[in-house]
Write a protein that holds these residues in place. Sequence first.
Motif, PDB file in Angstrom:
ATOM      1  N   PHE A  59       0.882  -1.161   0.000  1.00  0.00           N
ATOM      2  CA  PHE A  59       0.000   0.000   0.000  1.00  0.00           C
ATOM      3  C   PHE A  59       0.922   1.215   0.000  1.00  0.00           C
ATOM      4  CE2 PHE A  59      -2.269  -3.392   2.255  1.00  0.00           C
ATOM      5  CZ  PHE A  59      -3.412  -3.467   1.472  1.00  0.00           C
ATOM      6  N   ALA A  60       0.909   1.977  -1.093  1.00  0.00           N
ATOM      7  CA  ALA A  60       1.852   3.088  -1.245  1.00  0.00           C
ATOM      8  C   ALA A  60       1.146   4.429  -1.129  1.00  0.00           C
ATOM      9  CB  ALA A  60       2.576   2.992  -2.581  1.00  0.00           C
ATOM     10  N   GLU A  61       1.712   5.281  -0.301  1.00  0.00           N
ATOM     11  CA  GLU A  61       1.244   6.653  -0.133  1.00  0.00           C
ATOM     12  C   GLU A  61       2.221   7.562  -0.857  1.00  0.00           C
ATOM     13  OE1 GLU A  61      -0.938   9.971   1.335  1.00  0.00           O
ATOM     14  OE2 GLU A  61      -1.423   7.873   0.944  1.00  0.00           O
ATOM     15  N   VAL A  62       1.698   8.404  -1.732  1.00  0.00           N
ATOM     16  CA  VAL A  62       2.525   9.333  -2.499  1.00  0.00           C
ATOM     17  C   VAL A  62       2.381  10.712  -1.860  1.00  0.00           C
ATOM     18  CG1 VAL A  62       2.942  10.376  -4.760  1.00  0.00           C
ATOM     19  CG2 VAL A  62       2.166   7.990  -4.606  1.00  0.00           C
ATOM     20  N   ARG A  63       3.510  11.311  -1.494  1.00  0.00           N
ATOM     21  CA  ARG A  63       3.481  12.621  -0.854  1.00  0.00           C
ATOM     22  C   ARG A  63       4.406  13.569  -1.604  1.00  0.00           C
ATOM     23  NH1 ARG A  63      -0.913  12.851   1.950  1.00  0.00           N
ATOM     24  NH2 ARG A  63      -0.066  14.456   3.277  1.00  0.00           N
ATOM     25  N   LEU A  64       3.868  14.717  -1.939  1.00  0.00           N
ATOM     26  CA  LEU A  64       4.611  15.751  -2.665  1.00  0.00           C
ATOM     27  C   LEU A  64       4.631  17.002  -1.813  1.00  0.00           C
ATOM     28  CD1 LEU A  64       5.857  17.023  -5.285  1.00  0.00           C
ATOM     29  CD2 LEU A  64       3.518  17.562  -5.956  1.00  0.00           C
ATOM     30  N   THR A  78       1.128  11.845   8.973  1.00  0.00           N
ATOM     31  CA  THR A  78       0.878  11.961  10.406  1.00  0.00           C
ATOM     32  C   THR A  78       0.296  10.669  10.975  1.00  0.00           C
ATOM     33  OG1 THR A  78      -1.363  12.753  10.036  1.00  0.00           O
ATOM     34  CG2 THR A  78       0.398  14.437  10.106  1.00  0.00           C
ATOM     35  N   PRO A  79       0.272  10.522  12.297  1.00  0.00           N
ATOM     36  CA  PRO A  79      -0.398   9.352  12.887  1.00  0.00           C
ATOM     37  C   PRO A  79      -1.859   9.234  12.447  1.00  0.00           C
ATOM     38  CG  PRO A  79       1.008  10.387  14.516  1.00  0.00           C
ATOM     39  CD  PRO A  79       0.995  11.296  13.310  1.00  0.00           C
ATOM     40  N   ALA A  80      -2.561  10.352  12.313  1.00  0.00           N
ATOM     41  CA  ALA A  80      -3.958  10.306  11.846  1.00  0.00           C
ATOM     42  C   ALA A  80      -4.028   9.762  10.419  1.00  0.00           C
ATOM     43  CB  ALA A  80      -4.596  11.687  11.922  1.00  0.00           C
ATOM     44  N   LYS A  81      -3.116  10.207   9.550  1.00  0.00           N
ATOM     45  CA  LYS A  81      -3.072   9.721   8.169  1.00  0.00           C
ATOM     46  C   LYS A  81      -2.752   8.223   8.155  1.00  0.00           C
ATOM     47  CE  LYS A  81      -2.867   9.852   3.673  1.00  0.00           C
ATOM     48  NZ  LYS A  81      -4.090   9.925   2.885  1.00  0.00           N
ATOM     49  N   GLN A  82      -1.833   7.794   9.009  1.00  0.00           N
ATOM     50  CA  GLN A  82      -1.496   6.373   9.092  1.00  0.00           C
ATOM     51  C   GLN A  82      -2.714   5.543   9.493  1.00  0.00           C
ATOM     52  OE1 GLN A  82       1.997   5.636  11.463  1.00  0.00           O
ATOM     53  NE2 GLN A  82       3.149   7.246  10.438  1.00  0.00           N
ATOM     54  N   GLY A  83      -3.494   6.058  10.423  1.00  0.00           N
ATOM     55  CA  GLY A  83      -4.702   5.350  10.844  1.00  0.00           C
ATOM     56  C   GLY A  83      -5.700   5.197   9.712  1.00  0.00           C
ATOM     57  N   ARG A  84      -5.877   6.261   8.919  1.00  0.00           N
ATOM     58  CA  ARG A  84      -6.795   6.184   7.773  1.00  0.00           C
ATOM     59  C   ARG A  84      -6.287   5.193   6.731  1.00  0.00           C
ATOM     60  NH1 ARG A  84      -6.783  11.715   8.843  1.00  0.00           N
ATOM     61  NH2 ARG A  84      -5.424  12.162   7.088  1.00  0.00           N
ATOM     62  N   LEU A  85      -4.973   5.162   6.524  1.00  0.00           N
ATOM     63  CA  LEU A  85      -4.394   4.204   5.579  1.00  0.00           C
ATOM     64  C   LEU A  85      -4.643   2.767   6.041  1.00  0.00           C
ATOM     65  CD1 LEU A  85      -0.990   5.932   4.750  1.00  0.00           C
ATOM     66  CD2 LEU A  85      -2.894   5.557   3.168  1.00  0.00           C
ATOM     67  N   ARG A  86      -4.466   2.515   7.331  1.00  0.00           N
ATOM     68  CA  ARG A  86      -4.702   1.166   7.869  1.00  0.00           C
ATOM     69  C   ARG A  86      -6.155   0.732   7.654  1.00  0.00           C
ATOM     70  NH1 ARG A  86      -1.050   2.816  12.065  1.00  0.00           N
ATOM     71  NH2 ARG A  86       0.778   1.474  12.043  1.00  0.00           N
TER      72      ARG A  86
END
Length: 126
Positions: A59-64, A78-86
């Motif tokens: 699962f890849a997150e692209v950040r620019l 962020t931890p919140a973003k990580q939670g949404r990804l999970r």
Amino acid sequence: MARAEPAVPKPSRRAIGAGAERLAEEFLTNQGLIVLARNFNTRHGEIDLILHDGATLVFAEVRLRSNRNFGGAAASITPAKQGRLRLAARVYLARLSHEPPCRFDAILLDGLDPARITWERDIMDG
């Protein structure tokens, strides 16, 4: 009398983000990964790219980020973003007949320059 050149419209954030995702996808496929899904949306959030890296589901997150004033691209996961990804990954995995080994990667870009891509593997524990 000289005529003024028409202003060139600035690309939208969406267009810039789509360009970053295309660049990341090309980079990862050149590394041998196989794309399974793009922009997988759930009510919990979106996963930019889902790929196979051998037997591992990625699962890849692209950040620019165009500047480092707030820590650059990596700091934006962020931890919140990580939670949404999970949560979004759980939705994807629920559709499969079996759960393969998985990891979360980040493709970090400081500008739309293929030479300035950083690939961070396994960015989250658990």
